[in-house]
Scaffold this active site. Structure first.
Site, PDB file in Angstrom:
ATOM      1  CB  CYS A 219      -0.940  -0.001   1.204  1.00 18.97           C
ATOM      2  SG  CYS A 219      -2.014   1.444   1.253  1.00 18.97           S
ATOM      3  CB  CYS A 222      -0.726   2.678   3.838  1.00 17.23           C
ATOM      4  SG  CYS A 222      -2.195   2.060   3.040  1.00 17.23           S
ATOM      5  CG  ASP A 223       3.056   1.179   4.453  1.00 16.76           C
ATOM      6  OD1 ASP A 223       2.480   1.690   5.429  1.00 16.76           O
ATOM      7  OD2 ASP A 223       2.948  -0.023   4.150  1.00 16.76           O
TER       8      ASP A 223
HETATM    9  P1  FAD Z   1     -10.767  -4.728   6.691  1.00 12.49           P
HETATM   10  O1  FAD Z   1      -9.861  -3.806   7.407  1.00 12.49           O
HETATM   11  O2  FAD Z   1     -10.196  -5.608   5.633  1.00 12.49           O
HETATM   12  O3  FAD Z   1     -11.491  -5.607   7.800  1.00 12.49           O
HETATM   13  C1  FAD Z   1     -12.372  -6.626   7.472  1.00 12.49           C
HETATM   14  C2  FAD Z   1     -12.496  -7.542   8.659  1.00 12.49           C
HETATM   15  O4  FAD Z   1     -13.544  -8.485   8.436  1.00 12.49           O
HETATM   16  C3  FAD Z   1     -11.244  -8.361   8.959  1.00 12.49           C
HETATM   17  O5  FAD Z   1     -10.935  -8.325  10.310  1.00 12.49           O
HETATM   18  C4  FAD Z   1     -11.604  -9.764   8.555  1.00 12.49           C
HETATM   19  O6  FAD Z   1     -10.931 -10.708   9.334  1.00 12.49           O
HETATM   20  C5  FAD Z   1     -13.111  -9.765   8.856  1.00 12.49           C
HETATM   21  N1  FAD Z   1     -13.790 -10.794   8.081  1.00 12.49           N
HETATM   22  C6  FAD Z   1     -13.525 -11.178   6.808  1.00 12.49           C
HETATM   23  N2  FAD Z   1     -14.329 -12.201   6.463  1.00 12.49           N
HETATM   24  C7  FAD Z   1     -15.102 -12.453   7.548  1.00 12.49           C
HETATM   25  C8  FAD Z   1     -16.115 -13.410   7.827  1.00 12.49           C
HETATM   26  N3  FAD Z   1     -16.494 -14.312   6.905  1.00 12.49           N
HETATM   27  N4  FAD Z   1     -16.688 -13.420   9.054  1.00 12.49           N
HETATM   28  C9  FAD Z   1     -16.330 -12.508   9.996  1.00 12.49           C
HETATM   29  N5  FAD Z   1     -15.366 -11.587   9.786  1.00 12.49           N
HETATM   30  C10 FAD Z   1     -14.762 -11.564   8.578  1.00 12.49           C
HETATM   31  N6  FAD Z   1      -5.403   2.746   5.121  1.00 12.49           N
HETATM   32  C11 FAD Z   1      -5.227   4.014   5.580  1.00 12.49           C
HETATM   33  O7  FAD Z   1      -6.140   4.821   5.511  1.00 12.49           O
HETATM   34  N7  FAD Z   1      -4.045   4.378   6.175  1.00 12.49           N
HETATM   35  C12 FAD Z   1      -3.013   3.527   6.330  1.00 12.49           C
HETATM   36  O8  FAD Z   1      -1.961   3.903   6.843  1.00 12.49           O
HETATM   37  C13 FAD Z   1      -3.179   2.195   5.872  1.00 12.49           C
HETATM   38  N8  FAD Z   1      -2.191   1.280   6.004  1.00 12.49           N
HETATM   39  C14 FAD Z   1      -2.355   0.027   5.544  1.00 12.49           C
HETATM   40  C15 FAD Z   1      -1.326  -0.890   5.680  1.00 12.49           C
HETATM   41  C16 FAD Z   1      -1.464  -2.176   5.231  1.00 12.49           C
HETATM   42  C17 FAD Z   1      -0.335  -3.143   5.406  1.00 12.49           C
HETATM   43  C18 FAD Z   1      -2.676  -2.577   4.609  1.00 12.49           C
HETATM   44  C19 FAD Z   1      -2.856  -3.997   4.124  1.00 12.49           C
HETATM   45  C20 FAD Z   1      -3.722  -1.687   4.446  1.00 12.49           C
HETATM   46  C21 FAD Z   1      -3.571  -0.372   4.899  1.00 12.49           C
HETATM   47  N9  FAD Z   1      -4.564   0.571   4.752  1.00 12.49           N
HETATM   48  C22 FAD Z   1      -4.406   1.838   5.243  1.00 12.49           C
HETATM   49  C23 FAD Z   1      -5.840   0.230   4.092  1.00 12.49           C
HETATM   50  C24 FAD Z   1      -6.901  -0.029   5.167  1.00 12.49           C
HETATM   51  O9  FAD Z   1      -6.385  -0.924   6.104  1.00 12.49           O
HETATM   52  C25 FAD Z   1      -8.165  -0.587   4.555  1.00 12.49           C
HETATM   53  O10 FAD Z   1      -8.629   0.268   3.540  1.00 12.49           O
HETATM   54  C26 FAD Z   1      -9.252  -0.733   5.609  1.00 12.49           C
HETATM   55  O11 FAD Z   1      -8.793  -1.508   6.683  1.00 12.49           O
HETATM   56  C27 FAD Z   1     -10.485  -1.379   5.025  1.00 12.49           C
HETATM   57  O12 FAD Z   1     -11.392  -1.522   6.051  1.00 12.49           O
HETATM   58  P2  FAD Z   1     -12.608  -2.553   5.984  1.00 12.49           P
HETATM   59  O13 FAD Z   1     -13.390  -2.307   7.228  1.00 12.49           O
HETATM   60  O14 FAD Z   1     -13.300  -2.423   4.689  1.00 12.49           O
HETATM   61  O15 FAD Z   1     -11.991  -4.003   5.975  1.00 12.49           O
END
Ligand code: FAD
Ligand code: NDP
Length: 415
Positions: A219, A222-223
């Site tokens: 990302c 992000c980084d």
């Molecule tokens: P996610 O964060 O992907 O969370 C989804 C959750 O649902 C997970 O915990 C997963 O385990 C759970 N889940 C999945 N399937 C199921 C199921 N069947 N049953 C129950 N639970 C389930 N964004 C920024 O804004 N700033 C940053 O600095 C940044 N740094 C990042 C660094 C890294 C290494 C990565 C990979 C991403 C980064 N991002 C950053 C992006 C950001 O993390 C994502 O855009 C954000 O987390 C997305 O949020 P979400 O709630 O859609 O899903």
């Protein structure tokens, strides 16, 4: 064809019905040691249409289920809620906070290492988050998500540390299944996120000798601004829009950006190609793949291999970004609602409404463009508000759910 009430009682006793739950006019029955539920629709003087529904992905025999303490052993008395949130990243928790404050008593499945990610989502896999508003000094991704979780709980979200294995969204109440619980919900918000694809070669991992998060990332937004990348040559792997977007972004900090692509034509849109070709800092390394990463405490070099003649050479870089696509966490939804050809949930533009009335989606699971914590949180808020409005318009369904006791052992005589 209907059948009278006494026949239903007789059938319940004969078939060992263990629990009954009323949902509106429908009666739900579960037999001893069974993974199936039966719904019975009453007519005027008789019960009509017995429908047996099985967890779509049920793979255990009844006996196995009983041994594992799962649905079959009686621990699966349905929980009922106006709103079930699936997923626990910024989108899921923001939705839960809004829903709990709106008195919707949400139940959240936060996942149990779903997709190999801890509950809390993708941010738990990173170190400092510097672009989430409100934290001028930055905050660790883990701590940020811990705060999201506490805020969900403070307002009354019930959190189950379980992964949803399957859902039945074909009729209401919707049914959500983990190995331990079945939840009956009037509405659902899906916020299961996505996972960036990572490459697998020596030095790519996070263990000993690996440079993941020590120069390797997935990302750039992000980084990319981190001091370790500033003024250094950086490589991006991939030939799609993400790769070019990340490469363009990284030109702000890097001395040079190499785009490493396994073919000699890009998959990215023409406009992105034009921008990248015109940028003096970007250099394309065609027909190449990365086969190893080297360094000390940080990444210093990578080995490239030609896809034409297998020749190898080393390239000095201070950073390596994978931009080879994401996989949305939607495998458990197949056949239940509309997904695009890459598996992302399709929502009605400008809303979080999915193809199923009463089911909403938020965060990365429906967004392949922005993919940021703050945009995920924003869409979580939208989903909770969309769900709240929808529930107001379907008040009778919530009232019917209110009449279902949270858990009720079957007394066949009460049928
Ligand atoms: P996610 O964060 O992907 O969370 C989804 C959750 O649902 C997970 O915990 C997963 O385990 C759970 N889940 C999945 N399937 C199921 C199921 N069947 N049953 C129950 N639970 C389930 N964004 C920024 O804004 N700033 C940053 O600095 C940044 N740094 C990042 C660094 C890294 C290494 C990565 C990979 C991403 C980064 N991002 C950053 C992006 C950001 O993390 C994502 O855009 C954000 O987390 C997305 O949020 P979400 O709630 O859609 O899903
Ligand atoms: P894509 O699937 O479009 O591209 C992935 C790229 O990674 C491809 O070039 C592919 O190569 C390459 N790749 C895949 N696996 C490997 C591997 N193991 N080793 C080396 N290379 C690999 O994903 P994107 O994330 O780029 O885009 C996803 C979607 O999001 C697209 O629809 C895109 O248009 C959209 N998007 C739009 C943006 C915008 O409008 N600004 C920004 C970002 C994304 P190959 O081409 O050979 O298959």
């Amino acid at each position: 064809m209907g059948f009278p009430r006494y026949q239903l009682l007789y059938w319940c006793i004969q078939s060992g019905v263990r629990e009954t739950v009323h949902y509106s006019e429908t009666l739900l029955l579960r037999r001893f040691g069974s993974l199936t539920w039966t719904s019975i629709h009453p007519g005027n003087n008789s019960y009509l249409g017995i429908r047996v529904f099985r967890r779509p992905n049920a793979h255990m025999s009844d006996e196995q289920g009983a041994r594992n303490g799962s649905l079959a052993n009686g621990s699966a008395v349905p929980l009922v809620t106006p709103l079930c949130v699936i997923g626990s990243g910024p989108a899921g928790h923001t939705a839960a906070i809004y829903a709990a404050r709106a008195q919707l008593r949400p139940i959240m499945f936060e996942g149990m290492l779903a997709n190999g990610i801890a509950a809390g989502g993708q941010l738990t896999t990173t170190t400092d988050v510097e672009n989430y508003p409100g934290f001028p000094e930055g905050i660790s991704g883990f701590e940020l998500m811990d705060r999201f979780r506490k805020q969900s709980q403070v307002h009354g979200t019930k959190i189950l540390t379980e992964t949803v294995e399957s859902v039945d969204l074909q009729s209401r109440p919707f049914r959500i299944y983990s190995s331990q619980h079945v939840v009956l919900a009037a509405s659902v918000i899906i916020a299961t996120g996505a996972v960036a694809k990572r490459m697998d070669f020596p030095g790519a991992g996070s263990g000993e000798g690996g440079f993941w998060q020590r120069g390797i990332s997935a990302c750039a937004v992000c980084d990319g601004a981190a001091p370790i990348f500033r003024g250094k040559p950086i490589a991006v792997v991939g030939g799609g829009d993400t790769a070019l977007e990340e490469a363009l972004f990284l030109t702000r900090y890097a001395s040079r950006v190499y785009v490493i692509h396994r073919r000699d034509t890009l998959r990215a849109s023409k406009i992105m190609q034009k921008r990248a070709f015109e940028n003096q800092k970007i250099e394309f390394l065609w027909n190449s793949i990365v086969v190893a990463a080297h360094g000390d405490t940080l990444l210093r070099r990578i080995t490239l291999q030609s896809t034409k003649d297998d020749q190898k050479h080393e390239l000095e870089v201070g950073g390596l970004f994978f931009a080879i696509g994401h996989v949305p966490a939607t495998a458990f939804l197949k056949g239940q609602l509309l997904l695009d050809d890459q598996g992302y949930i399709i929502t009605k533009p400008g809303t979080t409404q999915t193809s199923v009335d009463g089911v909403f989606a938020a965060g990365d699971v429906q967004d392949k463009r922005y993919r940021q914590a703050v945009t995920a949180a924003g869409s979580g808020c939208m989903a909770a508000m969309d769900a709240e409005h929808w529930l107001q318009e379907h008040e009778e369904e919530v009232l019917a759910l209110e009449r279902i006791p949270e858990s009720r052992q079957c007394q066949t005589e009460s049928v």
